[in-house]
Design an enzyme around this catalytic site. Structure first.
Site, PDB file in Angstrom:
ATOM      1  N   GLU A  27      17.414  89.112  68.874  1.00  0.00           N
ATOM      2  CA  GLU A  27      18.046  89.078  67.594  1.00  0.00           C
ATOM      3  C   GLU A  27      17.532  90.032  66.528  1.00  0.00           C
ATOM      4  O   GLU A  27      16.194  89.937  66.456  1.00  0.00           O
ATOM      5  CB  GLU A  27      18.321  87.628  67.144  1.00  0.00           C
ATOM      6  CG  GLU A  27      19.140  87.793  65.858  1.00  0.00           C
ATOM      7  CD  GLU A  27      19.413  86.062  65.573  1.00  0.00           C
ATOM      8  OE1 GLU A  27      18.539  85.096  65.805  1.00  0.00           O
ATOM      9  OE2 GLU A  27      20.539  85.765  64.886  1.00  0.00           O
ATOM     10  N   LYS A  63      27.951  87.387  65.497  1.00  0.00           N
ATOM     11  CA  LYS A  63      27.293  85.925  65.543  1.00  0.00           C
ATOM     12  C   LYS A  63      28.423  84.911  65.287  1.00  0.00           C
ATOM     13  O   LYS A  63      28.777  85.016  63.994  1.00  0.00           O
ATOM     14  CB  LYS A  63      26.171  86.076  65.036  1.00  0.00           C
ATOM     15  CG  LYS A  63      25.344  84.435  64.883  1.00  0.00           C
ATOM     16  CD  LYS A  63      23.944  84.771  64.408  1.00  0.00           C
ATOM     17  CE  LYS A  63      23.063  83.653  64.321  1.00  0.00           C
ATOM     18  NZ  LYS A  63      21.798  83.858  63.788  1.00  0.00           N
ATOM     19  N   CYS A 100      21.698  83.718  68.765  1.00  0.00           N
ATOM     20  CA  CYS A 100      21.096  82.490  68.645  1.00  0.00           C
ATOM     21  C   CYS A 100      21.488  81.117  68.171  1.00  0.00           C
ATOM     22  O   CYS A 100      21.847  80.288  69.153  1.00  0.00           O
ATOM     23  CB  CYS A 100      20.042  82.748  67.319  1.00  0.00           C
ATOM     24  SG  CYS A 100      18.658  82.027  67.072  1.00  0.00           S
TER      25      CYS A 100
HETATM   26  N1  LIG Z   1      18.500  82.933  64.292  1.00  0.00           N
HETATM   27  C1  LIG Z   1      19.011  81.935  64.381  1.00  0.00           C
HETATM   28  O1  LIG Z   1      20.243  81.525  64.425  1.00  0.00           O
HETATM   29  N2  LIG Z   1      18.028  80.650  64.389  1.00  0.00           N
HETATM   30  C2  LIG Z   1      18.217  79.284  63.954  1.00  0.00           C
HETATM   31  C3  LIG Z   1      17.420  78.280  64.400  1.00  0.00           C
HETATM   32  C4  LIG Z   1      17.754  78.070  65.723  1.00  0.00           C
HETATM   33  O2  LIG Z   1      18.795  78.068  66.095  1.00  0.00           O
HETATM   34  O3  LIG Z   1      16.715  77.452  66.318  1.00  0.00           O
END
Ligand SMILES: NC(=O)NCCC(=O)O
Length: 418
Positions: free
Chosen positions: A147, A222, A259
């Site tokens: 990401e 996203k 993510c």
């Molecule tokens: N990049 C992201 O969405 N991180 C959020 C934390 C997670 O989902 O572990």
């Protein structure tokens, strides 16, 4: 007895503190949980522990894949973790195997966050080129990066200057990867901070899908934006507006669940309903927050949706020039915590690969026979036993303002004692 419990609790705390003293981000000096177990267990015990932790594929432990010597030399010279496996499927009478070689890259940033932005980007490109070429030389067909790979994960800071890293879909990073995709006849998934110059310079967290001829196949934005810990991403961009696209590539049908979307089972489901055979989960997440969830969620999604999942997390600790707070009353700090890498593949038959390093850059490669997806659908029948009509009806009721939860209370609960 009290005393013993106290001591046990103390020991637990001591163990946690000790783990935090491994400043290099390793697990007690080991690259990964798997290497820790392998080094410390007797071989027959390690084999059984591995069976329990990683499952079996076609009744056997995952086979190792051999890679060209030149690629192994690159990994030792440039100190990136390199691992390769093979997921098999049963032989079928009417279909040929559909084996595709898939790669995941995890990496740390290449320069301090205080360096000139263009220098930071250039240094990451330089580091990535080498690993992408290693993937190409290994015959990888589909490759996914982490990401927001072109930049530090600066969304903890809430400072707007990091928006400068945003690029249009056909910007610098896409052009850089288009050349490599063409050179290696490889599909590349490139998750970036996108600037939509056609819609008021808006920002998005987006994956660009580059075809093996260097063409842009499409993009996915996203779907779920976190509001947890220091993940202040909602300061920068909104929830995606691209739905759950599946991209039909030369090597199979793929989708990208970026993510935080991995915490939402219906998000995974939607990609499956659209026919994905491999879903990538490019991520940026830190130990304290999510590490216990990491090996579970993707694996569960692969099982429940009868597809492969490739999970990627960045590595290292990124320190920012200005300290920030987390809104939890704790002291201000200038880093996000440790991004724990641990990228891995999960398969629809519940097997999975060991994880890449906890603290080093890495390239994970796996052959996967995509026939396994339908074989698991036939075996477990999750698509047929699911009750989509019940869920749809429940969700449509839930979305109405007059929704009332379906709760049946014990009549004795509210009965006055006589
Ligand atoms: N990049 C992201 O969405 N991180 C959020 C934390 C997670 O989902 O572990």
């Amino acid at each position: 007895m009290e005393k013993t419990q106290e001591t046990e609790r103390d020991n637990g705390v001591a163990a946690v503190t000790q783990q935090q003293t491994f400043k290099d981000g390793s697990i007690c000096g080991y690259d990964s949980l798997h290497s820790l177990l392998s080094a410390n267990l007797k071989p027959h015990i390690f084999q059984e522990v591995s069976r329990l932790l990683l499952g079996l594929n076609c009744g056997k432990a995952l086979e190792l894949l051999s890679l060209p010597e030149s690629v192994k030399a690159l990994s030792s010279e440039h100190d990136f973790d390199l691992q390769a496996f093979r997921f098999c499927a049963d032989k079928e009478f009417l279909r040929e195997p559909r084996v595709v070689r898939v790669g995941l890259i995890q990496n740390s940033i290449a320069l301090p966050t205080t360096a000139h932005f263009s220098e930071q980007k250039r240094a990451i490109f330089q580091k990535l080129k080498l690993i992408i070429d290693a993937a190409g030389a290994s015959g990888v067909n589909i490759l996914c990066l982490q990401e927001a790979w072109t930049m530090p994960f600066a969304f903890c800071t809430r400072e707007k200057r990091w928006c400068e890293f945003a690029e249009p879909i056909n910007g610098e990073s896409t052009q850089f990867l288009q050349e490599l995709a063409q050179k290696h006849n490889m599909v590349i998934i490139s998750p970036i901070l996108e600037r939509d110059v056609h819609h008021g310079d808006t920002l998005w967290n987006t994956a660009v899908i580059i075809g093996n001829h260097g063409n842009i196949i499409g993009k996915h934005r996203k779907n779920h934006i976190p509001r947890v810990g220091d993940f202040n991403e909602s300061t920068y961009y909104m929830e995606g507006d691209t739905g759950h696209p599946v991209f039909e590539t030369a090597y199979g049908k793929i989708a990208i669940n970026i993510c935080y979307g991995r915490h939402h089972p219906l998000n995974w489901l939607a990609f499956g309903l659209n026919g994905a055979e491999i879903v990538f989960n490019p991520s940026a997440t830190v130990g304290e927050l999510s590490e216990p969830m990491w090996p579970i969620e993707a694996r569960n999604a692969a099982i429940a949706n009868s597809y492969f999942v490739g999970s990627i997390n960045r590595v290292g600790t990124e320190t920012f020039p200005n300290p920030f707070t987390s809104g939890d009353g704790k002291p201000q700090h200038a880093d996000f915590g440790h991004f724990y890498g641990s990228s891995h593949f999960s398969a629809p038959d519940a097997s999975c690969t060991p994880s890449l390093s906890h603290h080093k850059d890495g390239l994970l490669i796996s052959d996967m026979d995509l026939n396994l997806c339908r074989q698991l659908k036939d075996k477990w029948g999750f698509r047929m036993t699911a009750r989509y009509e019940l869920y749809a009806e429940m969700l449509s009721r839930y979305l109405k303002p007059d929704f009332e939860p379906q709760v049946v209370s014990d009549p004795l609960l509210h009965k006055k004692p006589s």
